[in-house]
Design a protein around this motif. Structure first.
Motif, PDB file in Angstrom:
ATOM      1  N   ALA A   1       0.830  -1.206   0.000  1.00  0.00           N
ATOM      2  CA  ALA A   1       0.000   0.000   0.000  1.00  0.00           C
ATOM      3  C   ALA A   1       0.858   1.246   0.000  1.00  0.00           C
ATOM      4  CB  ALA A   1      -0.918  -0.015   1.223  1.00  0.00           C
ATOM      5  N   LEU A   2       1.904   1.249   0.780  1.00  0.00           N
ATOM      6  CA  LEU A   2       2.754   2.424   0.872  1.00  0.00           C
ATOM      7  C   LEU A   2       3.460   2.693  -0.438  1.00  0.00           C
ATOM      8  CD1 LEU A   2       4.299   1.782   4.384  1.00  0.00           C
ATOM      9  CD2 LEU A   2       2.699   3.569   3.764  1.00  0.00           C
TER      10      LEU A   2
ATOM     11  N   VAL B   1       2.918  11.032   0.023  1.00  0.00           N
ATOM     12  CA  VAL B   1       2.996   9.597   0.261  1.00  0.00           C
ATOM     13  C   VAL B   1       4.189   8.947  -0.422  1.00  0.00           C
ATOM     14  CG1 VAL B   1       0.526   9.330   0.645  1.00  0.00           C
ATOM     15  CG2 VAL B   1       1.428   9.121  -1.660  1.00  0.00           C
ATOM     16  N   GLY B   2       4.986   9.739  -1.155  1.00  0.00           N
ATOM     17  CA  GLY B   2       6.200   9.219  -1.761  1.00  0.00           C
ATOM     18  C   GLY B   2       5.964   8.231  -2.873  1.00  0.00           C
TER      19      GLY B   2
ATOM     20  N   ASP C   1       6.414   2.706   6.852  1.00  0.00           N
ATOM     21  CA  ASP C   1       7.241   2.187   5.774  1.00  0.00           C
ATOM     22  C   ASP C   1       8.155   1.053   6.245  1.00  0.00           C
ATOM     23  OD1 ASP C   1       8.935   3.687   7.322  1.00  0.00           O
ATOM     24  OD2 ASP C   1       9.778   4.862   5.661  1.00  0.00           O
ATOM     25  N   HIS C   2       7.965   0.585   7.466  1.00  0.00           N
ATOM     26  CA  HIS C   2       8.666  -0.587   7.977  1.00  0.00           C
ATOM     27  C   HIS C   2       7.783  -1.837   7.901  1.00  0.00           C
ATOM     28  CE1 HIS C   2      11.649   2.020  10.558  1.00  0.00           C
ATOM     29  NE2 HIS C   2      11.759   2.200   9.263  1.00  0.00           N
ATOM     30  N   GLY C   3       6.627  -1.697   7.225  1.00  0.00           N
ATOM     31  CA  GLY C   3       5.745  -2.836   7.041  1.00  0.00           C
ATOM     32  C   GLY C   3       4.886  -3.161   8.239  1.00  0.00           C
TER      33      GLY C   3
ATOM     34  N   PRO D   1      14.524   7.199  11.221  1.00  0.00           N
ATOM     35  CA  PRO D   1      13.171   7.746  11.036  1.00  0.00           C
ATOM     36  C   PRO D   1      12.208   6.702  10.469  1.00  0.00           C
ATOM     37  CG  PRO D   1      14.839   9.250  10.180  1.00  0.00           C
ATOM     38  CD  PRO D   1      15.536   7.966  10.474  1.00  0.00           C
ATOM     39  N   THR D   2      10.953   6.800  10.884  1.00  0.00           N
ATOM     40  CA  THR D   2       9.889   5.935  10.376  1.00  0.00           C
ATOM     41  C   THR D   2       8.805   6.809   9.772  1.00  0.00           C
ATOM     42  OG1 THR D   2      10.283   4.232  12.058  1.00  0.00           O
ATOM     43  CG2 THR D   2       8.142   4.217  10.964  1.00  0.00           C
ATOM     44  N   ASN D   3       8.523   6.620   8.486  1.00  0.00           N
ATOM     45  CA  ASN D   3       7.430   7.336   7.842  1.00  0.00           C
ATOM     46  C   ASN D   3       6.115   6.636   8.164  1.00  0.00           C
ATOM     47  OD1 ASN D   3       9.122   9.253   6.524  1.00  0.00           O
ATOM     48  ND2 ASN D   3       9.621   7.715   4.993  1.00  0.00           N
TER      49      ASN D   3
END
Length: 319
Positions: free
Chosen positions: A14-15, A135-136, A214-216, A300-302
């Motif tokens: 999704a990301l 959202v990149g 973004d780390h699942g 960092p965690t998005n």
């Protein structure tokens, strides 16, 4: 503020292709213009200005994009919970473009180009796409038609999502509506936001109030937000972690202002680089938020709240 993170295999996918970006903000670089004809161009004036999405309605699907397989179902190999309803929030600014066209600049940083017909606006090409910084990811929209009647705007959008595993998903919004906005602030605008709103129960099947990273991993968004007035054009959002955020009010929509804000905590920093909330009735809020958390000594965690839903839990205190 949050329960312990829970992994979801589909969250990482999704990301990577950006769910909300496909509907609200994908943008074009190729205008596909032709030489202007000698006949007078239809008037573009009625389209120009700021337009906010009306509050999404999950029952009628107005201002709700539905992500699904090309046949409209959910059995095409995707790990997402399909079909997936995604409420749309935010604004678009229509302005005069080159050669008699109209540009549509969205609040997430993308710009689409439209040709003006006798009855509506239509994308000047079907190959326009945009990298959405919120959202990149890159999105492509093949259809976006816009009609206007006074201060009301109606639109239809069809987007194609190209997943990393080669599967294409279709993302239509068959019924969209916006309202013209003149200026910022105003008593009516503020009154609908002020007070305390609590997050509805999280639902991992619909992504409602589920924060993806973004780390699942994913975790439910919980707690309450208190909104207070800062000045004639902005409100303060006091979140459960003790942070305060400034949002500019424009009609039924409030968004981060300035666009990137950081809250410094003992455990690390929390930054938001996109947060839009919408309410028409002052009782329910829909939201989309993107940010970054940097805990002390960690990378960092998005994180992304694609479908936020809150309900008023108390009225504002009288000044």
């Amino acid at each position: 503020m949050h329960a312990r993170p829970r992994g979801r295999a589909w969250i990482r996918i999704a990301l990577r292709f950006g769910l909300v970006a496909l509907f609200a903000v994908a943008v074009g670089a190729s205008y596909g213009l032709t030489r202007a004809s000698a006949s007078p161009a239809p008037s573009m004036q009625k389209y120009l200005g700021y337009w906010n999405y009306d509050q999404p309605n999950l029952t009628t699907l107005n201002n709700v994009g539905v992500l699904s397989c090309p046949d409209g179902g959910g059995q095409c190999g995707s790990q997402l919970p399909l079909p997936l309803k995604l409420p749309q929030v935010g604004w678009v600014l229509f302005s005069e473009g080159p050669h008699g066209t109209v540009n549509g600049h969205t609040d997430q940083g993308c710009t689409w180009n439209f040709r003006v017909t006798a009855t509506d606006l239509e994308l000047s090409s079907t190959t326009q796409e945009c990298f959405n910084p919120a959202v990149g990811s890159v999105g492509n929209i093949t259809k976006w038609s816009v009609t206007v009647d006074g201060n009301k705007e109606h639109e239809e959008i069809v987007a194609i999502s190209h997943q990393p595993n080669g599967i294409d998903l279709i993302a239509p919004m068959k019924s969209g509506s916006r309202t013209r906005v003149n200026g910022v602030g105003g008593t009516e605008s503020f009154s609908r936001f002020l007070g305390t709103f609590s997050y509805d129960p999280a639902d991992f099947h619909t992504l409602t109030n589920v924060v993806a990273t973004d780390h699942g991993t994913a975790f439910p968004e919980q707690g309450s937000i208190q909104f207070t007035k800062k000045d004639r054009s902005t409100i303060l959002a006091h979140t459960p972690d003790g942070c305060n955020w400034t949002l500019a009010v424009r009609g039924n929509t409030a968004e981060l202002d300035p666009a990137t804000q950081t809250c410094h905590l003992a455990s690390g920093d929390i930054s938001f680089h996109y947060w839009a909330i919408v309410t028409d009735d002052g009782k329910h809020i829909n939201a989309f938020r993107a940010g970054t958390t940097t805990l002390t000594g960690q990378q960092p965690t998005n994180n992304y709240l694609y479908s936020g839903a809150l309900t008023r839990s108390s009225q504002p205190e009288e000044e």
